[in-house]
Design an enzyme around this catalytic site. Structure first.
Site, PDB file in Angstrom:
ATOM      1  N   HIS A  79       0.862  -1.182   0.000  1.00  0.00           N
ATOM      2  CA  HIS A  79       0.000   0.000   0.000  1.00  0.00           C
ATOM      3  C   HIS A  79       0.897   1.230   0.000  1.00  0.00           C
ATOM      4  O   HIS A  79       2.131   1.101  -0.049  1.00  0.00           O
ATOM      5  CB  HIS A  79      -0.976  -0.005   1.177  1.00  0.00           C
ATOM      6  CG  HIS A  79      -0.365   0.063   2.535  1.00  0.00           C
ATOM      7  ND1 HIS A  79       0.474  -0.907   3.034  1.00  0.00           N
ATOM      8  CD2 HIS A  79      -0.467   0.998   3.528  1.00  0.00           C
ATOM      9  CE1 HIS A  79       0.857  -0.590   4.260  1.00  0.00           C
ATOM     10  NE2 HIS A  79       0.302   0.573   4.581  1.00  0.00           N
ATOM     11  N   HIS A  81       1.260   4.037   2.150  1.00  0.00           N
ATOM     12  CA  HIS A  81       1.656   4.871   3.273  1.00  0.00           C
ATOM     13  C   HIS A  81       3.141   5.186   3.157  1.00  0.00           C
ATOM     14  O   HIS A  81       3.924   4.412   2.583  1.00  0.00           O
ATOM     15  CB  HIS A  81       1.347   4.175   4.592  1.00  0.00           C
ATOM     16  CG  HIS A  81      -0.073   4.348   5.033  1.00  0.00           C
ATOM     17  ND1 HIS A  81      -0.711   3.455   5.858  1.00  0.00           N
ATOM     18  CD2 HIS A  81      -0.983   5.323   4.769  1.00  0.00           C
ATOM     19  CE1 HIS A  81      -1.948   3.871   6.084  1.00  0.00           C
ATOM     20  NE2 HIS A  81      -2.134   5.001   5.427  1.00  0.00           N
ATOM     21  N   ASP A  83       5.666   5.046   4.957  1.00  0.00           N
ATOM     22  CA  ASP A  83       6.693   4.148   5.478  1.00  0.00           C
ATOM     23  C   ASP A  83       6.812   2.876   4.645  1.00  0.00           C
ATOM     24  O   ASP A  83       7.597   1.987   4.985  1.00  0.00           O
ATOM     25  CB  ASP A  83       6.421   3.800   6.944  1.00  0.00           C
ATOM     26  CG  ASP A  83       5.034   3.215   7.174  1.00  0.00           C
ATOM     27  OD1 ASP A  83       4.083   3.669   6.508  1.00  0.00           O
ATOM     28  OD2 ASP A  83       4.901   2.316   8.022  1.00  0.00           O
ATOM     29  N   HIS A  84       6.094   2.802   3.518  1.00  0.00           N
ATOM     30  CA  HIS A  84       6.098   1.593   2.704  1.00  0.00           C
ATOM     31  C   HIS A  84       6.582   1.801   1.261  1.00  0.00           C
ATOM     32  O   HIS A  84       7.400   1.025   0.770  1.00  0.00           O
ATOM     33  CB  HIS A  84       4.691   0.981   2.661  1.00  0.00           C
ATOM     34  CG  HIS A  84       4.274   0.383   3.959  1.00  0.00           C
ATOM     35  ND1 HIS A  84       4.280  -0.970   4.203  1.00  0.00           N
ATOM     36  CD2 HIS A  84       3.849   0.962   5.105  1.00  0.00           C
ATOM     37  CE1 HIS A  84       3.885  -1.198   5.442  1.00  0.00           C
ATOM     38  NE2 HIS A  84       3.612  -0.042   6.007  1.00  0.00           N
TER      39      HIS A  84
END
Length: 290
Positions: A79, A81, A83-84
């Site tokens: 996904h 976000h 932090d990804h």
């Protein structure tokens, strides 16, 4: 984070099983635990990288070093976000690898949201639908649609070993935050039930340790969400109809820094209950309908 956690092997490639290595990003927080875990899948001359993580040069260098002489056949994102997925673009620029996985997130303008947490620069070369796969010489990753935490969330099943990379959908250290309007509690519960019906051997989440008993954990998570729903209904029975008044009673012992996020999950439950006709709202005040 607190001293109770073991030393964190930032910038180091750890082999978890023959086809899976893990590289931990240095971005610990109350929401990311010890940091984002990126995974390198494959032992041959072509590999996949799952959730390349935040835009941190140290982490990018560690991923490139972990891949070594192999070619990256796919950079897969669960996904978008921050932090990804932000490291996907620079990793693609360095290596020429395609970005494959979740769809770009179409942000809704209905109500307040946490836009800063999303990577609006994410541009995949290929979007995987549920059941579609990307392959390498010794690995096959199949997309498992798991909307709820975000509307575009995917898990990735490693067909050769029975492992499932669960992103933020299922984590052993914490429940996933569901933030409306994009996050949807009904979808999240449906996705949990879908995973419970699968027979994956192990889960590798983006944060926290591997989950060795997946179905047991998911069953507990479903029960936990149902318990939260009952807690909300009890709060309404006690005339606490404002979310900010509910959270301190429902999340006693929880780090107060997490209360705003917890409030968003309470909102997600209330929206689900509203759709089912069990509660109603007037402004920011919620009441039981019966």
């Amino acid at each position: 984070m607190t001293a109770e956690h073991p030393p964190r092997p930032y910038g180091t490639s750890e082999r978890l099983e023959p086809l899976v290595r893990r590289v931990l990003a240095r971005n610990p927080s109350p929401f990311t635990y010890t940091g984002t875990q990126s995974y390198v899948v494959g032992a041959g001359d072509a590999v996949a990288v799952i959730d390349p993580g935040p835009l941190e040069e140290e982490h990018l260098d560690a991923l490139v070093e972990a891949v070594g002489d192999a070619r990256i056949a796919a950079i897969c994102c669960t996904h978008t976000h921050r932090d990804h997925s932000p490291a996907a673009a620079p990793l693609a620029e360095r290596t020429g690898a395609p970005i494959v996985g979740c769809a770009p997130l179409a942000l809704s303008d209905e109500g307040p949201r946490l836009d800063a947490s999303f990577d609006d620069a994410y541009r995949p070369d290929r979007v995987l639908g549920h059941g579609e796969s990307v392959e390498g010489p010794d690995w096959t990753l199949t997309a498992v649609a798991t909307p709820g935490h975000t509307s575009n969330h995917l898990c990735f099943a490693l067909e050769e070993s029975g492992a499932l990379f669960t992103g933020d959908h299922v984590m052993g250290w914490s429940t996933s935050v569901v933030v409306p309007p994009d996050g949807d509690m009904a979808q999240y519960m449906d996705s949990l039930k879908h995973l419970h019906d699968r027979e994956d051997r192990v889960y590798y989440p983006a944060h926290g340790p591997a989950v060795e008993k997946p179905r047991q954990l998911v069953r507990g998570m479903i029960g936990h969400r149902r318990q939260r729903e009952r807690q909300i209904l009890r709060q309404l029975e006690q005339d606490r109809g404002v979310i900010e008044d509910m959270v301190p009673h429902m999340y006693k012992g929880t780090d107060e820094r997490l209360w705003p996020a917890a409030g968003r999950s309470v909102l997600a439950h209330l929206i689900d209950l509203e759709r089912r006709g069990e509660v109603a709202r007037s402004g920011n005040v919620w009441t039981l309908t019966t």
